[in-house]
Design a protein around this motif. Structure first.
Motif, PDB file in Angstrom:
ATOM      1  N   UNK A  72       0.810  -1.223   0.000  1.00  0.00           N
ATOM      2  CA  UNK A  72       0.000   0.000   0.000  1.00  0.00           C
ATOM      3  C   UNK A  72       0.840   1.267   0.000  1.00  0.00           C
ATOM      4  N   UNK A  73       2.164   1.123   0.071  1.00  0.00           N
ATOM      5  CA  UNK A  73       3.039   2.289   0.008  1.00  0.00           C
ATOM      6  C   UNK A  73       3.297   2.954   1.337  1.00  0.00           C
ATOM      7  N   UNK A  74       2.798   2.384   2.431  1.00  0.00           N
ATOM      8  CA  UNK A  74       3.082   2.931   3.756  1.00  0.00           C
ATOM      9  C   UNK A  74       4.552   2.700   4.090  1.00  0.00           C
ATOM     10  N   UNK A  75       5.034   1.485   3.832  1.00  0.00           N
ATOM     11  CA  UNK A  75       6.465   1.191   3.840  1.00  0.00           C
ATOM     12  C   UNK A  75       6.960   1.300   2.403  1.00  0.00           C
ATOM     13  N   UNK A  76       8.245   1.520   2.237  1.00  0.00           N
ATOM     14  CA  UNK A  76       8.794   1.723   0.890  1.00  0.00           C
ATOM     15  C   UNK A  76       9.093   0.425   0.155  1.00  0.00           C
ATOM     16  N   UNK A  77       8.815  -0.694   0.791  1.00  0.00           N
ATOM     17  CA  UNK A  77       9.031  -1.984   0.166  1.00  0.00           C
ATOM     18  C   UNK A  77       9.333  -3.014   1.222  1.00  0.00           C
ATOM     19  N   UNK A  78       9.994  -4.083   0.805  1.00  0.00           N
ATOM     20  CA  UNK A  78      10.395  -5.141   1.713  1.00  0.00           C
ATOM     21  C   UNK A  78      11.875  -5.439   1.501  1.00  0.00           C
ATOM     22  N   UNK A  79      12.606  -5.525   2.603  1.00  0.00           N
ATOM     23  CA  UNK A  79      14.044  -5.776   2.494  1.00  0.00           C
ATOM     24  C   UNK A  79      14.313  -7.091   1.788  1.00  0.00           C
ATOM     25  N   UNK A  80      13.594  -8.137   2.172  1.00  0.00           N
ATOM     26  CA  UNK A  80      13.805  -9.431   1.545  1.00  0.00           C
ATOM     27  C   UNK A  80      12.561 -10.282   1.566  1.00  0.00           C
ATOM     28  N   UNK A  81      12.121 -10.706   0.381  1.00  0.00           N
ATOM     29  CA  UNK A  81      10.971 -11.604   0.257  1.00  0.00           C
ATOM     30  C   UNK A  81      11.227 -12.533  -0.929  1.00  0.00           C
ATOM     31  N   UNK A  82      10.530 -13.664  -0.951  1.00  0.00           N
ATOM     32  CA  UNK A  82      10.644 -14.566  -2.092  1.00  0.00           C
ATOM     33  C   UNK A  82       9.544 -14.242  -3.103  1.00  0.00           C
ATOM     34  N   UNK A  83       9.636 -14.842  -4.259  1.00  0.00           N
ATOM     35  CA  UNK A  83       8.746 -14.484  -5.368  1.00  0.00           C
ATOM     36  C   UNK A  83       7.296 -14.916  -5.151  1.00  0.00           C
ATOM     37  N   UNK A  84       7.022 -15.704  -4.111  1.00  0.00           N
ATOM     38  CA  UNK A  84       5.639 -16.138  -3.877  1.00  0.00           C
ATOM     39  C   UNK A  84       4.720 -14.978  -3.510  1.00  0.00           C
ATOM     40  N   UNK A  85       5.281 -13.833  -3.120  1.00  0.00           N
ATOM     41  CA  UNK A  85       4.439 -12.692  -2.727  1.00  0.00           C
ATOM     42  C   UNK A  85       3.899 -11.938  -3.934  1.00  0.00           C
ATOM     43  N   UNK A 185      14.140 -34.268   9.403  1.00  0.00           N
ATOM     44  CA  UNK A 185      14.058 -32.998   8.688  1.00  0.00           C
ATOM     45  C   UNK A 185      14.054 -33.295   7.199  1.00  0.00           C
ATOM     46  N   UNK A 186      13.037 -32.839   6.523  1.00  0.00           N
ATOM     47  CA  UNK A 186      12.895 -33.080   5.084  1.00  0.00           C
ATOM     48  C   UNK A 186      12.982 -31.759   4.326  1.00  0.00           C
ATOM     49  N   UNK A 187      13.811 -31.720   3.294  1.00  0.00           N
ATOM     50  CA  UNK A 187      13.903 -30.535   2.443  1.00  0.00           C
ATOM     51  C   UNK A 187      12.703 -30.496   1.513  1.00  0.00           C
ATOM     52  N   UNK A 188      11.939 -29.391   1.594  1.00  0.00           N
ATOM     53  CA  UNK A 188      10.769 -29.227   0.732  1.00  0.00           C
ATOM     54  C   UNK A 188      11.096 -28.440  -0.530  1.00  0.00           C
ATOM     55  N   UNK A 189      11.894 -27.368  -0.364  1.00  0.00           N
ATOM     56  CA  UNK A 189      12.184 -26.518  -1.519  1.00  0.00           C
ATOM     57  C   UNK A 189      13.377 -25.621  -1.210  1.00  0.00           C
ATOM     58  N   UNK A 190      14.053 -25.190  -2.262  1.00  0.00           N
ATOM     59  CA  UNK A 190      15.107 -24.191  -2.156  1.00  0.00           C
ATOM     60  C   UNK A 190      14.628 -22.924  -2.856  1.00  0.00           C
ATOM     61  N   UNK A 191      14.769 -21.780  -2.183  1.00  0.00           N
ATOM     62  CA  UNK A 191      14.253 -20.526  -2.707  1.00  0.00           C
ATOM     63  C   UNK A 191      15.273 -19.411  -2.533  1.00  0.00           C
ATOM     64  N   UNK A 192      15.021 -18.285  -3.201  1.00  0.00           N
ATOM     65  CA  UNK A 192      15.884 -17.110  -3.089  1.00  0.00           C
ATOM     66  C   UNK A 192      15.083 -15.938  -2.561  1.00  0.00           C
ATOM     67  N   UNK A 193      15.763 -15.066  -1.822  1.00  0.00           N
ATOM     68  CA  UNK A 193      15.146 -13.834  -1.337  1.00  0.00           C
ATOM     69  C   UNK A 193      15.623 -12.652  -2.162  1.00  0.00           C
ATOM     70  N   UNK A 194      14.685 -11.738  -2.464  1.00  0.00           N
ATOM     71  CA  UNK A 194      14.972 -10.549  -3.255  1.00  0.00           C
ATOM     72  C   UNK A 194      14.488  -9.313  -2.514  1.00  0.00           C
ATOM     73  N   UNK A 195      15.065  -8.194  -2.855  1.00  0.00           N
ATOM     74  CA  UNK A 195      14.596  -6.917  -2.338  1.00  0.00           C
ATOM     75  C   UNK A 195      13.440  -6.423  -3.211  1.00  0.00           C
ATOM     76  N   UNK A 196      12.431  -5.819  -2.576  1.00  0.00           N
ATOM     77  CA  UNK A 196      11.279  -5.278  -3.298  1.00  0.00           C
ATOM     78  C   UNK A 196      11.074  -3.817  -2.915  1.00  0.00           C
TER      79      UNK A 196
END
Length: 232
Positions: A72-85, A185-196
């Motif tokens: 909504x632009x209240x924050x200027x973005x997200x420091x780190x999130x994955x592409x699922x957002x 412990x089971x590995x489900x997925x490997x993902x990357x975090x990006x800045x938004x």
């Protein structure tokens, strides 16, 4: 009602804070999780913004609401999130430089059950990737959302859930003991975090990407990983 009023008050405070900072080339983000990966990413992004004569300001903000506030632009973005957002947050622009990779893990008992055979799993609030993965996997069991890892592990130890989904970089944030039962412990997925960044900062996107590549190519990113004792 009280929660809604508190949230509204915080949004008003942030709005006027952003006006005050507007002439100082500043951006505001919520405080990240306490982990070496998050510390590294924040340090790297702070340097990238500094290349563009911007200051990064970090504030305490409920992580559960931070994504909505960023969209909504209240924050200027997200420091780190994955592409699922991205599907549900169209106002956020990905800076296509992977800050770091992480693993989505499933903790469960040693019984030979796969995720699709479990009746219930817990997830940590504030990380939509877990719900996204379960939806993509067509998981049909119950999903219990909790606020911390300790609760997840307690529920698992008490056999109130069959599994707990966790992000490995969040696991690094706290000291905890696994239940004194047989655990896998089971590995489900490997993902990357990006800045938004919010779309109002669209003009910054390509400049930020160039700044991050510069910090990568000149060895700064590698030096920061050494400082924080963090490997990609």
């Amino acid at each position: 009602m009280k929660l809604q009023l508190n949230t509204l008050f915080l949004l008003v405070v942030l709005f006027f804070s952003k006006i005050t900072l507007a002439n100082h080339n500043s951006v505001i983000f919520n405080r990240p999780s306490d982990s070496v990966q998050a510390s590294y990413a924040l340090a790297l992004l702070t340097l990238a913004y500094k290349e563009l004569n911007y200051e990064v300001h970090i504030i305490d903000f409920n992580r559960h609401n931070a994504l909505l506030a960023a969209n909504n632009g209240v924050l200027d973005g997200q420091l780190g999130r994955d592409t699922s957002i991205e599907a549900n947050n169209k106002n956020l622009i990905r800076i296509n430089y992977p800050l770091f990779n992480y693993k989505l893990l499933l903790f469960k008992s040693c019984q030979p059950n796969t995720l699709d055979k479990l009746d219930s799993v817990s997830v940590l609030s504030g990380y939509p990737v877990q719900h996204h993965f379960l939806s993509e996997s067509k998981f049909e069991g119950d999903i219990i959302e909790v606020k911390n890892i300790a609760t997840q592990l307690n529920l698992l130890a008490q056999r109130k859930i069959d599994g707990a989904i966790m992000l490995d970089f969040v696991l690094n944030a706290g000291n905890f003991s696994q239940p004194e039962t047989c655990m896998q412990t089971q590995l489900l997925s490997k993902l990357s975090l990006y800045h938004y960044v919010h779309k109002k900062h669209a003009a910054l996107a390509s400049k930020l990407l160039n700044a991050l590549h510069k910090l990568h190519d000149n060895g700064t990113a590698r030096a920061l990983r050494a400082i924080y004792n963090f490997k990609l």
